[in-house]
Motif scaffolding. Structure first.
Motif, short mmCIF file in Angstrom:
data_model
loop_
_atom_site.label_atom_id
_atom_site.label_comp_id
_atom_site.label_asym_id
_atom_site.label_seq_id
_atom_site.Cartn_x
_atom_site.Cartn_y
_atom_site.Cartn_z
N VAL A 42 61.16 -7.65 -27.33
CA VAL A 42 61.01 -6.19 -27.37
C VAL A 42 59.64 -5.80 -26.82
N ARG A 43 58.62 -6.52 -27.27
CA ARG A 43 57.26 -6.26 -26.80
C ARG A 43 57.18 -6.34 -25.28
N ASP A 44 57.73 -7.41 -24.72
CA ASP A 44 57.63 -7.60 -23.27
C ASP A 44 58.51 -6.62 -22.51
N PHE A 54 65.38 -14.21 -26.22
CA PHE A 54 65.85 -13.31 -27.28
C PHE A 54 65.64 -13.92 -28.64
N ASP A 55 65.03 -13.17 -29.53
CA ASP A 55 64.99 -13.54 -30.94
C ASP A 55 65.99 -12.64 -31.65
N LEU A 56 67.17 -13.17 -31.95
CA LEU A 56 68.18 -12.32 -32.60
C LEU A 56 68.13 -12.54 -34.11
N ARG A 127 56.76 -10.10 -42.38
CA ARG A 127 56.18 -11.44 -42.44
C ARG A 127 55.53 -11.82 -41.12
N ARG A 128 55.61 -10.94 -40.12
CA ARG A 128 55.18 -11.32 -38.78
C ARG A 128 53.67 -11.23 -38.59
N ASP A 129 53.24 -11.71 -37.42
CA ASP A 129 51.80 -11.83 -37.21
C ASP A 129 51.10 -10.52 -36.84
N PHE A 130 51.59 -9.82 -35.82
CA PHE A 130 50.88 -8.63 -35.34
C PHE A 130 51.84 -7.46 -35.18
N ASP A 172 46.67 -16.63 -44.89
CA ASP A 172 48.00 -17.23 -45.00
C ASP A 172 48.22 -18.23 -43.87
N ASP A 173 47.86 -17.85 -42.68
CA ASP A 173 48.17 -18.68 -41.52
C ASP A 173 47.07 -18.58 -40.47
N PRO A 174 46.11 -19.50 -40.54
CA PRO A 174 44.99 -19.45 -39.58
C PRO A 174 45.41 -19.65 -38.12
N THR A 175 46.61 -20.20 -37.87
CA THR A 175 47.01 -20.35 -36.46
C THR A 175 47.14 -18.97 -35.80
N ARG A 176 47.28 -17.95 -36.62
CA ARG A 176 47.37 -16.60 -36.04
C ARG A 176 46.09 -16.20 -35.31
N MET A 177 44.97 -16.86 -35.63
CA MET A 177 43.74 -16.57 -34.89
C MET A 177 43.91 -16.97 -33.42
N PHE A 178 44.55 -18.12 -33.20
CA PHE A 178 44.83 -18.53 -31.82
C PHE A 178 45.79 -17.54 -31.16
N ARG A 179 46.80 -17.17 -31.94
CA ARG A 179 47.83 -16.28 -31.38
C ARG A 179 47.24 -14.94 -30.99
N ALA A 180 46.32 -14.42 -31.84
CA ALA A 180 45.69 -13.12 -31.54
C ALA A 180 45.01 -13.18 -30.18
N ARG A 182 45.58 -15.32 -27.77
CA ARG A 182 46.55 -15.55 -26.71
C ARG A 182 47.12 -14.21 -26.23
N TYR A 183 47.53 -13.38 -27.17
CA TYR A 183 48.10 -12.08 -26.77
C TYR A 183 47.01 -11.19 -26.16
N GLU A 184 45.84 -11.19 -26.77
CA GLU A 184 44.78 -10.33 -26.27
C GLU A 184 44.47 -10.64 -24.81
N GLN A 185 44.30 -11.91 -24.50
CA GLN A 185 43.90 -12.27 -23.14
C GLN A 185 45.09 -12.26 -22.18
N ARG A 186 46.28 -12.56 -22.70
CA ARG A 186 47.45 -12.57 -21.81
C ARG A 186 47.73 -11.17 -21.27
N TYR A 187 47.64 -10.19 -22.17
CA TYR A 187 47.96 -8.82 -21.75
C TYR A 187 46.71 -8.00 -21.46
P1 ATP Z 1 55.63 -15.73 -26.53
O1 ATP Z 1 55.79 -14.83 -25.36
O2 ATP Z 1 54.30 -16.38 -26.61
O3 ATP Z 1 56.78 -16.67 -26.74
P2 ATP Z 1 56.65 -14.51 -28.88
O4 ATP Z 1 56.31 -13.20 -29.53
O5 ATP Z 1 58.06 -14.70 -28.44
O6 ATP Z 1 55.61 -14.70 -27.72
P3 ATP Z 1 56.95 -16.89 -30.46
O7 ATP Z 1 55.89 -17.89 -30.75
O8 ATP Z 1 58.08 -17.25 -29.59
O9 ATP Z 1 56.20 -15.62 -29.89
O10 ATP Z 1 57.45 -16.36 -31.87
C1 ATP Z 1 58.50 -15.40 -32.00
C2 ATP Z 1 58.13 -14.35 -33.02
O11 ATP Z 1 57.93 -14.94 -34.28
C3 ATP Z 1 56.84 -13.59 -32.71
O12 ATP Z 1 57.10 -12.43 -31.96
C4 ATP Z 1 56.28 -13.28 -34.05
O13 ATP Z 1 56.78 -12.04 -34.51
C5 ATP Z 1 56.82 -14.36 -34.94
N1 ATP Z 1 55.81 -15.39 -35.21
C6 ATP Z 1 55.57 -16.51 -34.49
N2 ATP Z 1 54.57 -17.22 -35.02
C7 ATP Z 1 54.15 -16.55 -36.10
C8 ATP Z 1 53.15 -16.76 -37.09
N3 ATP Z 1 52.34 -17.83 -37.03
N4 ATP Z 1 53.03 -15.84 -38.08
C9 ATP Z 1 53.84 -14.77 -38.11
N5 ATP Z 1 54.79 -14.51 -37.22
C10 ATP Z 1 54.95 -15.37 -36.22
#
Ligand code: ATP
Ligand code: MG
Length: 419
Positions: A42-44, A54-56, A127-130, A172-180, A182-187
């Motif tokens: 949806v974001r993209d 697709f994440d269904l 429960r999602r990251d951003f 809860d999930d420090p890997t989200r720091m990497f993810r933040a 990744r999205y910031e610089q990607r877009y």
């Molecule tokens: P990408 O384009 O990098 O694949 P994406 O948004 O599809 O981006 P995925 O890693 O495929 O990211 O994860 C799918 C979805 O699952 C994300 O959009 C996010 O909402 C959720 N998600 C993934 N990892 C986490 C996490 N560590 N904490 C919370 N939500 C997460």
């Protein structure tokens, strides 16, 4: 909005995929399960670069849905009972659809993996990251193309902001720091101010993450076109140091990353290295072998990558030695190293003896072999044994060093050796 979204969906998804999504949505509808496409897709889509990832998410049991689909349209199902997810494989066996049950998660300890249970779509979004990943588009029945935006995702998307949903997110999930990052610089977005503060506060939690999880996040970063700006941002925010003290990103690493130039015409690098490994090597080749070995305890590199890292560090640190070596001596050393390490050091090395030698090695030297074979030696009545190796190596060295230039000169040399 709905009309626009409906148009956007029809326009952005290939017809066969769209047809498939309609089948899934109709079947979900019959079961009384609302179904949504959520997250990255949806974001993209809204950013104007639609993906097919697709994440269904169903509000209901995804395994039940997958089985109903297989019954109606054929194909097969693999189910993951613990996470209540399923894959529906179509008859052609190559295409499949991932189905996820909406779920809620509980984090029992910081940086640990969460406990999962079935929930409503709203739980799943929470429960999602951003926020930019919490947008959902409903697909079933009359609800087709309804946007669900509970957490301000649309506004942040429009303002180009990466924002967590709650202050505990990185705990809860420090890997989200990497993810933040990744999205910031990607877009080319910005991490929202409060979110950035939370990152500063959570930095040290990097230390709690398992090697597998950190390596995985760094792998994902290295796969991205903007990997260099991501690594630079990680370093600027002080996120590399807690992983390993001498893990840095500096100007020299940047230069090595950009070192695609100076290649001889027609030189093909394909097959020498994948882009991810090549970037690992370009990033880390300046560390000593000792540092790479300790870093490996923190990141658990794959065995081939570790071997290449050690080799590239050894080569890179040994530049002066190469000015004195004959071609055959260089080849003897290079033959012991993985090609991808040679290739990485070649790209990164400054112009000079080492670069020349590496280039010659990749282009010519490694292919040079004497005409004489083991079979020929046998025919000459020489008892097979380690002697063969020595003789053939001497002949190869003579070719490499220009002491032998044709078959008859090789024959003469062989005679001399045998005498
Ligand atoms: P990408 O384009 O990098 O694949 P994406 O948004 O599809 O981006 P995925 O890693 O495929 O990211 O994860 C799918 C979805 O699952 C994300 O959009 C996010 O909402 C959720 N998600 C993934 N990892 C986490 C996490 N560590 N904490 C919370 N939500 C997460
Ligand atoms: Mg994805």
């Amino acid at each position: 909005m709905e009309n626009n979204l409906s148009d956007l969906l029809q326009k952005s998804i290939p017809l066969d995929q769209l047809d498939l999504i309609h089948r899934v949505a109709d079947t979900a509808s019959e079961l009384g399960f609302p179904i949504y496409v959520v997250g990255g897709f949806v974001r993209d889509l809204l950013l104007g670069h639609p993906s097919l990832d697709f994440d269904l998410v169903v509000e209901g049991n995804a395994i039940t849905l997958a089985r109903a689909l297989a019954q109606k349209y054929g194909g097969s199902v693999t189910a993951h009972e613990k996470f209540i997810t399923a894959k529906w494989f179509l008859d052609d066996k190559h295409s499949f659809i991932d189905l996820i049950s909406a779920r809620s998660e509980i984090y029992k300890h910081p940086a640990a993996l969460p406990t999962v249970k079935m929930g409503r779509i709203s739980d799943d979004l929470h429960r999602r990251d951003f926020t930019i990943n919490t947008l959902a588009i409903r697909l079933d029945g009359d609800h087709f193309a309804e946007l669900r935006d509970e957490l301000g995702g649309m506004e942040d998307l429009q303002h180009h902001l990466v924002r967590v949903l709650h202050p505990r997110s990185f705990i809860d999930d420090p890997t989200r720091m990497f993810r933040a990052i990744r999205y910031e610089q990607r877009y080319r977005f910005k991490i929202a101010k409060e979110t950035l503060t939370l990152i500063f506060e959570a930095r040290e939690l990097m230390k709690e993450l398992s090697p597998q999880r950190i390596r995985h996040e760094l792998d994902l970063i290295l796969d991205e076109p903007n990997a260099d700006s991501m690594l630079s941002r990680l370093d600027n925010l002080g996120l590399l140091k807690p992983i390993y003290p001498s893990l840095r990103w500096d100007k020299a690493s940047q230069t090595r990353f950009e070192s695609a130039t100076d290649f001889p015409l027609g030189f093909s690098s394909s097959g020498l290295s994948n882009i991810r490994d090549l970037r690992w090597l370009l990033w880390l080749m300046t560390l000593s072998n000792k540092e790479i070995a300790s870093l490996n305890k923190r990141l658990h590199f794959t065995a081939p990558l570790l071997k290449s890292l050690l080799a590239s560090s050894e080569l890179h640190s040994d530049v002066p030695a190469f000015s004195k070596l004959k071609p055959s001596q260089c080849v003897e050393r290079f033959d012991q190293f993985p090609l991808q390490a040679i290739y990485a050091v070649l790209r990164a090395a400054p112009r000079g003896k080492l670069k020349q030698a590496l280039e010659k090695y990749l282009m010519e030297w490694r292919h040079i072999k004497p005409r004489t074979t083991g079979n020929d030696l046998k025919k000459l009545g020489i008892e097979p044994g380690p002697k063969y190796q020595t003789i053939l190596r001497t002949l190869r060295a003579a070719w490499l060093d220009g002491e032998v230039k044709n078959a008859s000169e090789e024959k003469n040399l062989l005679k001399k050796i045998l005498d």
